[in-house]
Motif scaffolding. Sequence first.
Motif, PDB file in Angstrom:
ATOM      1  N   ILE A 245       0.630  -1.440  -0.039  1.00  0.00           N
ATOM      2  CA  ILE A 245       0.336  -0.405  -0.133  1.00  0.00           C
ATOM      3  C   ILE A 245       0.818   1.018  -0.254  1.00  0.00           C
ATOM      4  CG2 ILE A 245       0.082   0.049   2.385  1.00  0.00           C
ATOM      5  CD1 ILE A 245      -3.184   1.278   1.787  1.00  0.00           C
ATOM      6  N   ASN A 246       0.693   2.702  -0.947  1.00  0.00           N
ATOM      7  CA  ASN A 246       1.674   3.298  -1.216  1.00  0.00           C
ATOM      8  C   ASN A 246       0.872   4.748  -1.040  1.00  0.00           C
ATOM      9  OD1 ASN A 246       4.352   2.183  -1.484  1.00  0.00           O
ATOM     10  ND2 ASN A 246       2.654   1.517  -3.544  1.00  0.00           N
ATOM     11  N   TYR A 247       0.936   5.546  -0.394  1.00  0.00           N
ATOM     12  CA  TYR A 247       0.487   6.821  -0.059  1.00  0.00           C
ATOM     13  C   TYR A 247       1.375   7.727  -1.595  1.00  0.00           C
ATOM     14  CZ  TYR A 247      -2.057  11.491   0.733  1.00  0.00           C
ATOM     15  OH  TYR A 247      -2.504  12.684   0.946  1.00  0.00           O
ATOM     16  N   VAL A 248       0.552   8.436  -2.302  1.00  0.00           N
ATOM     17  CA  VAL A 248       1.349   9.190  -3.816  1.00  0.00           C
ATOM     18  C   VAL A 248       0.814  10.602  -3.614  1.00  0.00           C
ATOM     19  CG1 VAL A 248       1.778   9.071  -6.199  1.00  0.00           C
ATOM     20  CG2 VAL A 248       1.399   7.062  -4.853  1.00  0.00           C
ATOM     21  N   LEU A 249       2.254  11.301  -2.838  1.00  0.00           N
ATOM     22  CA  LEU A 249       1.256  12.527  -3.037  1.00  0.00           C
ATOM     23  C   LEU A 249       1.066  13.166  -4.197  1.00  0.00           C
ATOM     24  CD1 LEU A 249       4.242  13.912  -0.546  1.00  0.00           C
ATOM     25  CD2 LEU A 249       1.065  13.357   0.003  1.00  0.00           C
ATOM     26  N   ASP A 250       0.178  14.264  -4.259  1.00  0.00           N
ATOM     27  CA  ASP A 250      -0.575  15.505  -5.899  1.00  0.00           C
ATOM     28  C   ASP A 250       1.036  15.975  -6.138  1.00  0.00           C
ATOM     29  OD1 ASP A 250      -3.042  14.420  -5.567  1.00  0.00           O
ATOM     30  OD2 ASP A 250      -3.337  15.479  -4.224  1.00  0.00           O
ATOM     31  N   PRO A 251       1.012  16.401  -6.884  1.00  0.00           N
ATOM     32  CA  PRO A 251       2.256  17.031  -7.354  1.00  0.00           C
ATOM     33  C   PRO A 251       2.292  18.544  -6.983  1.00  0.00           C
ATOM     34  CG  PRO A 251       0.527  16.842  -9.599  1.00  0.00           C
ATOM     35  CD  PRO A 251       0.385  15.449  -8.190  1.00  0.00           C
ATOM     36  N   TYR A 252       3.233  19.262  -7.091  1.00  0.00           N
ATOM     37  CA  TYR A 252       3.081  20.671  -6.376  1.00  0.00           C
ATOM     38  C   TYR A 252       2.289  21.463  -7.925  1.00  0.00           C
ATOM     39  CZ  TYR A 252       4.530  25.196  -4.447  1.00  0.00           C
ATOM     40  OH  TYR A 252       4.914  26.728  -4.314  1.00  0.00           O
ATOM     41  N   LEU A 253       2.439  21.456  -8.391  1.00  0.00           N
ATOM     42  CA  LEU A 253       1.655  21.842 -10.342  1.00  0.00           C
ATOM     43  C   LEU A 253       0.991  21.110 -10.805  1.00  0.00           C
ATOM     44  CD1 LEU A 253       4.678  24.262 -11.079  1.00  0.00           C
ATOM     45  CD2 LEU A 253       2.848  24.984  -9.903  1.00  0.00           C
ATOM     46  N   PRO A 254      -0.108  21.344 -10.735  1.00  0.00           N
ATOM     47  CA  PRO A 254      -0.873  20.034 -11.361  1.00  0.00           C
ATOM     48  C   PRO A 254      -1.204  20.358 -12.617  1.00  0.00           C
ATOM     49  CG  PRO A 254      -2.439  21.954  -9.878  1.00  0.00           C
ATOM     50  CD  PRO A 254      -1.428  22.296  -9.748  1.00  0.00           C
ATOM     51  N   GLY A 255      -1.709  19.748 -13.619  1.00  0.00           N
ATOM     52  CA  GLY A 255      -2.065  19.579 -14.621  1.00  0.00           C
ATOM     53  C   GLY A 255      -1.099  19.028 -15.730  1.00  0.00           C
ATOM     54  N   GLU A 256      -1.159  19.205 -16.932  1.00  0.00           N
ATOM     55  CA  GLU A 256      -0.274  18.297 -18.132  1.00  0.00           C
ATOM     56  C   GLU A 256       0.802  18.827 -17.666  1.00  0.00           C
ATOM     57  OE1 GLU A 256      -1.456  18.873 -21.222  1.00  0.00           O
ATOM     58  OE2 GLU A 256      -3.297  17.773 -21.760  1.00  0.00           O
ATOM     59  N   GLY A 257       1.929  17.699 -18.139  1.00  0.00           N
ATOM     60  CA  GLY A 257       3.839  18.138 -18.150  1.00  0.00           C
ATOM     61  C   GLY A 257       4.413  17.449 -17.535  1.00  0.00           C
ATOM     62  N   ARG A 259       5.911  15.784 -14.007  1.00  0.00           N
ATOM     63  CA  ARG A 259       5.095  16.253 -12.559  1.00  0.00           C
ATOM     64  C   ARG A 259       6.005  15.277 -11.988  1.00  0.00           C
ATOM     65  NH1 ARG A 259       4.455  20.223 -14.328  1.00  0.00           N
ATOM     66  NH2 ARG A 259       1.743  21.242 -14.413  1.00  0.00           N
ATOM     67  N   MET A 260       6.429  15.603 -10.543  1.00  0.00           N
ATOM     68  CA  MET A 260       7.436  14.741  -9.739  1.00  0.00           C
ATOM     69  C   MET A 260       6.352  14.440  -8.522  1.00  0.00           C
ATOM     70  SD  MET A 260       9.854  12.770  -8.514  1.00  0.00           S
ATOM     71  CE  MET A 260      11.079  13.589  -9.504  1.00  0.00           C
ATOM     72  N   ARG A 261       5.829  13.474  -7.899  1.00  0.00           N
ATOM     73  CA  ARG A 261       5.056  12.943  -6.774  1.00  0.00           C
ATOM     74  C   ARG A 261       5.647  12.079  -5.612  1.00  0.00           C
ATOM     75  NH1 ARG A 261      -0.237  10.591  -9.247  1.00  0.00           N
ATOM     76  NH2 ARG A 261      -1.047  10.892  -6.715  1.00  0.00           N
ATOM     77  N   PRO A 262       6.362  12.364  -4.856  1.00  0.00           N
ATOM     78  CA  PRO A 262       6.526  11.330  -3.826  1.00  0.00           C
ATOM     79  C   PRO A 262       5.782  10.577  -3.473  1.00  0.00           C
ATOM     80  CG  PRO A 262       6.835  13.762  -2.759  1.00  0.00           C
ATOM     81  CD  PRO A 262       6.164  13.934  -4.255  1.00  0.00           C
ATOM     82  N   LEU A 263       6.802   9.218  -2.482  1.00  0.00           N
ATOM     83  CA  LEU A 263       5.638   8.138  -2.386  1.00  0.00           C
ATOM     84  C   LEU A 263       6.225   7.466  -1.069  1.00  0.00           C
ATOM     85  CD1 LEU A 263       6.062   5.142  -2.937  1.00  0.00           C
ATOM     86  CD2 LEU A 263       5.707   5.891  -5.735  1.00  0.00           C
ATOM     87  N   PHE A 264       5.211   7.077  -0.541  1.00  0.00           N
ATOM     88  CA  PHE A 264       6.097   5.720   0.596  1.00  0.00           C
ATOM     89  C   PHE A 264       4.579   5.248   1.354  1.00  0.00           C
ATOM     90  CE2 PHE A 264       3.971   9.672   2.557  1.00  0.00           C
ATOM     91  CZ  PHE A 264       2.849   9.122   3.875  1.00  0.00           C
ATOM     92  N   GLY A 265       5.496   3.724   1.195  1.00  0.00           N
ATOM     93  CA  GLY A 265       4.098   2.865   2.209  1.00  0.00           C
ATOM     94  C   GLY A 265       4.605   1.689   2.978  1.00  0.00           C
ATOM     95  N   PHE A 266       3.909   0.392   2.579  1.00  0.00           N
ATOM     96  CA  PHE A 266       4.679  -0.662   2.591  1.00  0.00           C
ATOM     97  C   PHE A 266       4.137  -1.878   1.857  1.00  0.00           C
ATOM     98  CE2 PHE A 266       4.789  -4.030   5.880  1.00  0.00           C
ATOM     99  CZ  PHE A 266       5.346  -4.211   6.444  1.00  0.00           C
ATOM    100  N   ARG A 267       5.387  -2.984   2.305  1.00  0.00           N
ATOM    101  CA  ARG A 267       5.283  -4.120   1.249  1.00  0.00           C
ATOM    102  C   ARG A 267       5.541  -5.161   1.815  1.00  0.00           C
ATOM    103  NH1 ARG A 267       9.012  -3.152  -4.442  1.00  0.00           N
ATOM    104  NH2 ARG A 267       7.412  -5.127  -4.285  1.00  0.00           N
ATOM    105  N   PHE A 268       4.807  -6.080   0.825  1.00  0.00           N
ATOM    106  CA  PHE A 268       5.141  -7.611   1.396  1.00  0.00           C
ATOM    107  C   PHE A 268       5.586  -8.683   0.594  1.00  0.00           C
ATOM    108  CE2 PHE A 268       3.918 -11.365   2.082  1.00  0.00           C
ATOM    109  CZ  PHE A 268       4.574 -12.159   3.254  1.00  0.00           C
ATOM    110  N   ILE A 269       6.386  -9.251   0.319  1.00  0.00           N
ATOM    111  CA  ILE A 269       7.063  -9.632  -0.562  1.00  0.00           C
ATOM    112  C   ILE A 269       7.268 -11.322   0.131  1.00  0.00           C
ATOM    113  CG2 ILE A 269       8.305 -10.808  -2.835  1.00  0.00           C
ATOM    114  CD1 ILE A 269       9.497  -7.898  -2.589  1.00  0.00           C
ATOM    115  N   SER A 270       6.569 -12.260  -0.950  1.00  0.00           N
ATOM    116  CA  SER A 270       7.030 -13.716   0.003  1.00  0.00           C
ATOM    117  C   SER A 270       7.731 -14.576  -1.983  1.00  0.00           C
ATOM    118  CB  SER A 270       5.404 -14.838   0.415  1.00  0.00           C
ATOM    119  OG  SER A 270       5.828 -16.343   0.459  1.00  0.00           O
ATOM    120  N   LEU A 271       8.691 -15.802  -0.929  1.00  0.00           N
ATOM    121  CA  LEU A 271       9.366 -16.008  -2.300  1.00  0.00           C
ATOM    122  C   LEU A 271       9.175 -17.701  -1.770  1.00  0.00           C
ATOM    123  CD1 LEU A 271      11.192 -16.916  -4.651  1.00  0.00           C
ATOM    124  CD2 LEU A 271      12.252 -15.552  -4.153  1.00  0.00           C
ATOM    125  N   GLN A 272       9.161 -18.621  -2.394  1.00  0.00           N
ATOM    126  CA  GLN A 272       9.174 -20.074  -1.385  1.00  0.00           C
ATOM    127  C   GLN A 272       8.849 -20.577  -2.816  1.00  0.00           C
ATOM    128  OE1 GLN A 272       5.087 -21.297   0.055  1.00  0.00           O
ATOM    129  NE2 GLN A 272       3.834 -19.151   0.285  1.00  0.00           N
TER     130      GLN A 272
END
Length: 435
Positions: A245-257, A259-272
């Motif tokens: 699950i990730n929370y992705v911040l909105d860009p500082y300037l909306p619209g086209e062109g 844009r950079m959006r920081p994100l942070f969250g938590f993840r889980f991976i299972s390899l068997q």
Amino acid sequence: MSRTSWKVMMITPFRLSALLVFLCSTGLLVGEKHVIAADDGELEYVMHGDADVVGDEYIENSGLFSGINTYSRTMVRKLPVDRGWTYDSPIDRSIKNAFQTSKLRLDYLHWSIEGPDNVLLSAPILGNPDPTAPAPAFDRETGISRGNGVALAYTDKSMDTNGMRGILEFALPEGSLEWNVWGLFRNESTRPTNEIFGTRTTVDPTDDLVVVTNFNVNGALASNTNVYDTSYTVDMNTEMVGTGINYVLDPYLPGEGFRMRPLFGFRFISLQESMNQVGVDSGGGIGLPRTTTIASTVENRVFGPSIGARAEYSNNRFSIGAEPKFTFGFNRNTNQVATDQLFVPTDPRIVSVQKNNEFSPTFQLTVYAKMQVNEHMKFFIGYDYLFIGQISRAFNIIDYNEDRTATNPATGTKVRQQHEDFTADGISAGVEFIW
């Protein structure tokens, strides 16, 4: 009684009835209806009259009812249509707004998993610098020559597999919340060995090639081989699943062109992963036949917080972007090695288990392109690269050893702590639905 008095007595009841009807029709006595504004646009009807006169019957007829009991008072409320217990509540409005601005993406994955690269399925052989080359093999119990033997090196660098991924996105204040679930179907890898047993160096059957597995003796290098002269197979199964699950911040300037959006969250991976080695030996006429099994399984559970960014250039028709993401992962892994009839037919099934906690840094890079089909649909294509550190693999956790100090020497072959880096990469393609 005079004629005039009789007329008065006859007329008076009619006059009283007329007066009663007049007063009731003006709303001064009974049958008067009051309409009061209720909560949520409801209407409350207050009626002086019989308590049995309720509901639509009263509402439709606003006039006087016959037989009204003036000593009872009834309130009739007309409710709105029942639209559920959350209708127009704050919770209902929040859920409705979230789904009205949500997105769903479904991807098909075609990834390649890093497999074993020239992994020797045996302990090194004393005096033999290359155990995979044919060399004289001797019976472990009797020391009698059993022909020429080779140890197997397992190589399957790129194990291709398919999978699916789903991403659900909800718009939130100042950003969006994304939940992803993905999985790779089980990959089955096999090391063919049939050609080994079909090879002859001479017409003498004793010169047939055989497969050997060498074992250290009390941890020291030795020439101590198991011989399999009938068949030998090795199969490995690998599968991966993950969620995050990730929370992705909105860009500082909306619209086209761009844009950079920081994100942070938590993840889980299972390899068997599991690997089975099964060797069959006839005994060569000098010993009892046996079917030796060496089975190893691993379960890696990597989890931790993630940080990253989404860089994207977009317009009204298409968008391209890249998303690097780093996870401070911790690997809680459970490894197991089981053997059966390891050295002699009477050796029982022996299982050893080991659990470890490791720091497993994880990095994933996703590059993608999206094309707008209409306001509710986009096509998606991308490439993913995934790196996970400190992972246990089924082919590298086996300690090939004979413990001659133990009651049963077969207990020396057990699980060992061994980790390595893991990579997977591949393409993805799918469709994104927008509400």
